[in-house]
Scaffold this active site. Structure first.
Site, PDB file in Angstrom:
ATOM      1  N   ASP A  92      12.013   2.854   0.941  1.00 31.94           N
ATOM      2  CA  ASP A  92      10.989   1.809   0.940  1.00 31.94           C
ATOM      3  C   ASP A  92      11.475   0.375   0.787  1.00 31.94           C
ATOM      4  OD1 ASP A  92       9.914   4.305   0.640  1.00 31.94           O
ATOM      5  OD2 ASP A  92       8.954   3.905  -1.272  1.00 31.94           O
ATOM      6  N   GLU A 140      16.802  10.056 -10.517  1.00 29.70           N
ATOM      7  CA  GLU A 140      16.307   9.743  -9.172  1.00 29.70           C
ATOM      8  C   GLU A 140      17.418   9.117  -8.323  1.00 29.70           C
ATOM      9  OE1 GLU A 140      12.917   7.209  -9.405  1.00 29.70           O
ATOM     10  OE2 GLU A 140      12.418   7.375  -7.275  1.00 29.70           O
TER      11      GLU A 140
HETATM   12  C1  9WN Z   1       6.048   5.811  -2.144  1.00 28.40           C
HETATM   13  C2  9WN Z   1       8.580  10.415  -3.996  1.00 28.40           C
HETATM   14  C3  9WN Z   1       8.789   9.175  -3.143  1.00 28.40           C
HETATM   15  C4  9WN Z   1       9.916   9.354  -2.110  1.00 28.40           C
HETATM   16  C5  9WN Z   1      10.302   8.052  -1.457  1.00 28.40           C
HETATM   17  C6  9WN Z   1      10.593   7.014  -2.542  1.00 28.40           C
HETATM   18  C7  9WN Z   1       9.391   6.857  -3.462  1.00 28.40           C
HETATM   19  C8  9WN Z   1       6.990   6.211  -3.284  1.00 28.40           C
HETATM   20  C9  9WN Z   1       6.897   5.194  -4.404  1.00 28.40           C
HETATM   21  O1  9WN Z   1       9.080   8.106  -4.050  1.00 28.40           O
HETATM   22  O2  9WN Z   1       8.298   6.332  -2.713  1.00 28.40           O
HETATM   23  O3  9WN Z   1       5.984   6.822  -1.186  1.00 28.40           O
HETATM   24  O4  9WN Z   1       5.879   5.214  -5.108  1.00 28.40           O
HETATM   25  O5  9WN Z   1       7.810   4.379  -4.568  1.00 28.40           O
HETATM   26  O6  9WN Z   1      10.949   5.800  -1.974  1.00 28.40           O
HETATM   27  O7  9WN Z   1      11.420   8.244  -0.641  1.00 28.40           O
HETATM   28  O8  9WN Z   1       9.508  10.252  -1.133  1.00 28.40           O
HETATM   29  O9  9WN Z   1       9.813  10.837  -4.538  1.00 28.40           O
END
Ligand code: 9WN
Length: 438
Positions: A158, A378
């Site tokens: 992101d 993470e």
């Molecule tokens: C938005 C769940 C997800 C991953 C993504 C990571 C993060 C979410 C957030 O977490 O994104 O989708 O709230 O930041 O960037 O890769 O799938 O682990």
């Protein structure tokens, strides 16, 4: 380490799928479920099949697999943006987001089948995987033959610096919302408020168009396109196993590979392309190495990517940063702007295993060393291996099971120290006992 990994996966299991993390991400995420299935296949293929089928249970009529499937038992305010924001339901009745994530699910289904052959499962999931690809072809394909994403959340990476430039075209909009992520992790590890405002503005505009029109952000991402291409070459294997014709999938895999080389490759790395301007967005994101996953990538391009990985991503040291440390935007701790993530390292490891086992081995050992020192965090500081983001993160645990199953435990320091000894690591070693037999 294996027991601790299974314990994370067991405690994040919500009955039919695995949440990424209890506090930060309390619902089902699309590509997380694929990575989790790859790890679960190593100890409970049944659980891996259930995970994938439950995600595809929330597939939309147009074939899209939503990036979040909300658990109705979790209060709306537990994650932002929650169901009240997205206002969308899958035909199954589940509340979902309307975005997608990289389609790594065919690969997960195939690996699940390899762990425990089950053609009935393949026959069940194959049409859904095909529909997932079809959505991307119909709704997202450009004249160049590449698929685009319409939100940084769709990239899975992101907050990558690769999105800084295309995001400049997005009006931040008024805040009018409360972030939940900062309740769980520190602000310097997460996107800035300004970036968050843009994410929300983009998602709102897409929602208001009925999840149809790309808004101010539309890019062709190398990781997303590589996942799409690998999905096609994997669908060819699945089709053959089901007695169907693999040729259309093989042709599609070849054509996306050629389009990526023609339009996204430049000087040793793949880059994103901004569909709105037609320009390549040159960056130093490790996403640019993931086309190594494509089986048909020309040898000279493979060699050039390996050269870049060695020079600019210190691949020999075994820990893959998400962004090149030699670039000015690099950050050791902020979300997708440099730290090392197990899923990204795993994807590059997949691409190197057959071609360059000499480089795949240190990468496997680097992933193992990171979780050995810091636990299933993470993400990790690529230099010190200090853990960041949430604890007990599912795909870190799952993919380590896959790496250990294939590579063994080399990489675990030979003497001294307990698994996750760094503060905030594994904590007390738990016993998963009966669960392993589920
Ligand atoms: C938005 C769940 C997800 C991953 C993504 C990571 C993060 C979410 C957030 O977490 O994104 O989708 O709230 O930041 O960037 O890769 O799938 O682990």
């Amino acid at each position: 380490m294996i027991r601790a990994a299974v314990r994370v996966l067991v405690s994040n299991w919500d009955g039919g799928y695995t949440i990424p993390s209890r506090r930060l991400y309390p619902h089902q995420w699309s590509w997380d479920s694929a990575f989790v299935a790859i790890g679960n296949a190593r100890w409970s293929p049944r659980r891996a099949r259930t995970e994938l089928l439950s995600l595809f249970g929330a597939q939309w009529y147009d074939g899209r697999v939503p990036h979040i499937v909300f658990n109705p038992a979790v209060p709306d305010g537990a994650y932002f943006p929650g169901p009240a924001f997205w206002r969308s339901r899958a035909p199954s009745g589940s509340a979902t987001s309307g975005l997608v994530q990289p389609p790594v699910h065919a690969l997960a289904a195939w690996k699940t089948h390899l762990a425990e052959p089950d053609v009935a499962f393949l026959r069940r999931i194959y049409p859904r995987l095909v529909a997932q690809q079809e959505f991307l072809r119909v709704a997202r394909r450009s004249p160049e033959g590449l698929v685009s994403i319409v939100h940084p959340w769709e990239s899975g990476m992101d907050n990558s610096p690769a999105w800084d430039l295309p995001l400049q075209a997005v009006e931040a909009g008024a805040a009018g919302f409360v972030r939940k992520d900062l309740d769980a992790v520190s602000a310097d590890e997460r996107p800035t408020d300004r970036d968050y405002q843009r994410y929300v503005a983009l998602a709102r505009a897409y929602r208001d168009s009925g999840y149809r029109d790309p808004g101010a952000f539309q890019v062709e991402d190398p990781l997303f396109n590589a996942a799409y291409g690998v999905a096609e070459s994997t669908l060819a294997k699945i089709a053959a196993e089901c007695g169907l014709d693999p040729a259309p999938h093989e042709r599609e895999a070849a054509s996306i590979t050629a389009a990526m080389v023609e339009h996204l490759y430049d000087d040793g790395l793949f880059h994103a392309r901004d569909v709105r301007t037609g320009c390549l967005v040159r960056s130093s994101s490790a996403a640019g190495l993931t086309p190594l996953l494509l089986p048909g990538l020309p040898r000279e391009i493979v060699n050039a990517l390996v050269g870049t990985a060695l020079d600019r991503f210190a691949l020999k040291d075994g820990v893959l940063p998400s962004y090149s440390p030699s670039a000015p935007e690099f950050d050791t701790a902020r979300y997708w702007r440099g730290p090392s993530w197990i899923n990204l390292a795993w994807l590059v490891w997949q691409g190197l295993k057959d071609r360059r086992p000499d480089l795949a081995a240190p990468l496997a050992e680097g992933m193992i060393a990171a979780v050995f020192g810091a636990g299933f965090r993470e993400y990790f500081d690529p230099f010190t291996l200090r853990g960041h983001g949430c604890h007990d993160f599912s795909w870190s645990a799952a993919l380590i099971l896959d790496v250990v199953a294939e590579h063994g435990l080399e990489g675990v320091p030979a003497a001294g120290g307990e698994v996750g000894e760094q503060p905030g690591g594994f904590g007390e070693a738990g016993d998963v006992g009966d669960h392993v037999l589920l």
